[in-house]
Scaffold this motif. Sequence first.
Motif, mmCIF file in Angstrom:
data_model
loop_
_atom_site.group_PDB
_atom_site.id
_atom_site.type_symbol
_atom_site.label_atom_id
_atom_site.label_comp_id
_atom_site.label_asym_id
_atom_site.label_seq_id
_atom_site.Cartn_x
_atom_site.Cartn_y
_atom_site.Cartn_z
ATOM 1 N N LEU A 32 -1.382 -1.243 1.984
ATOM 2 C CA LEU A 32 -2.394 -1.375 0.944
ATOM 3 C C LEU A 32 -3.791 -1.342 1.544
ATOM 4 O O LEU A 32 -4.008 -1.754 2.683
ATOM 5 C CB LEU A 32 -2.187 -2.681 0.180
ATOM 6 N N LEU A 50 -2.939 -6.412 -5.862
ATOM 7 C CA LEU A 50 -2.159 -5.369 -6.515
ATOM 8 C C LEU A 50 -1.344 -5.970 -7.659
ATOM 9 O O LEU A 50 -1.198 -5.355 -8.730
ATOM 10 C CB LEU A 50 -1.253 -4.673 -5.508
ATOM 11 N N VAL A 85 -2.278 1.977 -2.967
ATOM 12 C CA VAL A 85 -1.170 2.111 -2.030
ATOM 13 C C VAL A 85 -1.422 3.318 -1.135
ATOM 14 O O VAL A 85 -1.700 4.412 -1.611
ATOM 15 C CB VAL A 85 0.168 2.284 -2.769
#
Length: 978
Positions: free
Chosen positions: A336, A150, A326
């Motif tokens: 996640l 991420l 998310v």
Amino acid sequence: MTQLSPEPSTLDANTSPHSPNGRVSPHAIAGPLSSFVARHLGPDAGDTKAMLKALGYSSLDELIEATVPATIRFQQPLKLPQGWSEAAALEHLKGIAAQNQVWRSYLGLGYANTLTPAVIQRNVLENPGWYTQYTPYQPEIAQGRLEALLNFQTLVTDLTGMEIANASLLDEGTAAAEAMTLAFNARKQKDAKTFWVSAACHPQTIDVVKTRAQPLGIEVVVADHRQFNFETPVFGVLLQYPASDGAIYDYEEFVALAHAAKALVTVAADLLSLTLLRPPGEFDADIVVGSTQRFGVPLGYGGPHAAYFATRNTFARKLPGRLVGVSKDTYGNPALRLTLQTREQHIRRDAATSNICTAQVLLAIMASMYAVYHGPEGLRAIAARIHHHTQTLANALVAAGYTLATEPVFDTLRVTVGDAQADILTRAKAHRINLRALDGETLVVALDETVTDPDLQDLITVFTGNPPTHPPSHSSTPPLPHSLRRTTPYLTHPTFHRYHSETEMLRYLHRLQNRDLSLATAMIPLGSCTMKLNATAEMVPITWPEFGQIHPFAPAEQTGGYRQLFADLENWLSEITGFDGVSLQPNAGAQGEYTGLLVIREYHRQRGDTHRNICLIPQSAHGTNPASAVMAGMQVVAVTCDEEGNIDLADLRAKAEKHSANLAALMVTYPSTHGVFEAGIAEICAIVHDHGGQVYMDGANMNAQVGLCRPADFGADVCHLNLHKTFCIPHGGGGPGVGPIGVKAHLVPYLPGHGLVAGVGGHQGIGAVTSAPWGSASILPISWMYIAMMGSAGLQRATEVAILNANYIAQRLTGHYDILYTGQNGRVAHECILDLRPFKKSADIGVEDVAKRLIDYGFHPPTMSWPVAGTLMVEPTESESKAELDRFCDAMIAIREEIRSIETGQSDRDHNPLKHAPHTAADLVADWNRPYSREQAVFPTPFTRSAKFWPAVNRIDQAYGDRNLICSCVGMEAYSES
């Protein structure tokens, strides 16, 4: 063939007292327990005997005879090294590495030397807690690497100015090709089949784009963007920013013209330069691609490196590769997961827009952590220093009378040197410096973060012939036009501001690592994924500078070690598979599939059989198979499987007969995707050959064949090999991978070449399929070490033990679970399928419930619902000990008893340990009103009391993240409902 040890081997040869150079090696004179083979294999002699006894056999030979069809057995030892000790193999490889010359390469072309922070090298690249993870399909035990990815996505979206980015692709060239495909599939003018490419793009990128375009019927036009008009329908364009020769162009007007012509615009951008330059998103680019190699990832002669792909939210469902998003867990906490997976090849199959399977996760993590460690200010300082050095060199060259290009630059200079070029290159050679000749009178110099003032002095000396009498005169403010300067902030999330001291960075990496289950924690019994030992001795060479600090386009005379390494591996893999030629270029398994099919396509084309475009694929095939076939311009025709999971020979004959005139290929996995040795494999190949087709074998399950049978011997024409499975390159959390192909003699002429390097591939080779000539070259030493240390007999023993381990698990679990498919004599190959479908009716327990409950027992779940929905496919590999196999079987048997408790009414159908799994440490202190104890939830076995692995989150809501797509780490806590 280049054989280091041509004599036939025996198992005893693995303790040979001689090193490869003929000297007696003290490290090799020891008993069998000190041999590498014994270290690689999980079961010792006593365990092996006990497991065979449980199966009813007195020897491994008996088991193999009962499992592998006699008609395909390879009956002689492989002609491979004898099996050296770790020390002897490292000594020999060090000698090979010494043949590489580490020069200062200022060649550019999208590759730059870089400084890998030691805290990242030691704690990520060299750390089995990071490099032995699998693809994060079980997100509850992959939260660490998902957060790192991420961060990567946030890094890319922020710097490019785009809305969404994926979690990495293979390299810049293939990322550009994926952008072309996305633009083609999204085109508004269906008659538009032209993809326009700027001549200022990197030549290897153009090469890969052309290769990918041909089977799709796309015409690639390469021209100067300053002279191009949009009179001919164009569905997409590709620009380079900065250009390959260093020029920085203002593309805003050109992009507007492209959009007016309904073309999508892709910009291949140097990510580091975007800390100083206006991001492509701000001049309305639709897609931005590139490499993150210069973010702390070594050159490695071309790879592995993480490419990036960023685009608009409009194209989220067309985005190639994996995407981290998310979501939330059972309690509404942020969690996640890989998101929008329904767009991926393993779901969409022949309707997929890409066959991307392996990404470059480990390298993406390194790049993201490089950005986290330096932060936005640090990255800008690095870029500014490079730009500063570049301008300093430019001033010196102008003062020396040379002419430079007039466009602004970031790190690369185009220098007109005229007839002085030969003398300059001679002086460069004397200083061990590589420069790029653009033509007979023009040189290109590309600087990087490793350049120092002494390096600048050497470069000035090379160009002028005289050492400067005083240090170079540094320029002041970098002369970037205001219209090209970046004015918007980036990397504003706290993650990029917190971890700039080594103490904080070390703790952050360790904290994330602890949220992930790796092979350092427990067995990862994923069917078809072969999560075997990645031995430390195999990993050591990848950080040697002789392998890591070589530019992919360094002159051949500087890369003798790599050439020897390639020759050894090609010869060894040819011997192992029986094929006549090998290409090491594909840098992923799915890319190996694609390459093999392109070679078949070219074979038919050269014979005038351009109409042959039918590809037969069993219904049980990997999702990448049909996706690869479509990308190769073929039409997929499915072949059914019988009740035993084998290819239905009658249906195959009927389909081959029906499509005989147009049959191009059959794609087949062996042993089968169902985990058995199909006795009819030779007949299957013969049927296809009788109708003019070629047989492509998916080598995903090669770990069950090495030393026992060879694909070329029983009928395959081409086969890809997953070096990140069978040959010990680690999976790295979802990449890197290497997927070379082996081919028979009639296909050797068509192996992929490369536009920038002579002597690669066949004399009628297809174009490049990767940016670098030998793909992910720097991790090939891992497989070299594995083969060299195992030797012929050791490799065969590994295969036999892999089959033993799988059959032992199947035997122990029989009676508790149904084993869905078996081969002759009731045996499985290297993996087995557990049928959980009956429990859905008897206890309302699905495959996901069992998988998540296994996490509570300390295991990574096996492969879920593939190749059959509602099943678990288990592959233990040869590296796991009997104790670990028993621990896994005990866990599965205990889970079966938990299911039985539901079936008999002792446990509640809605509130039981399976439905609420996995359980976290937070569950221990939360209010508890469940009809089972906390102890049963989190400590179901004595082992879990002493070595508990805690999932970071509870079960994740798989749909929430798809409905609420968030793919960057901006304000993550805002999405919690707790």
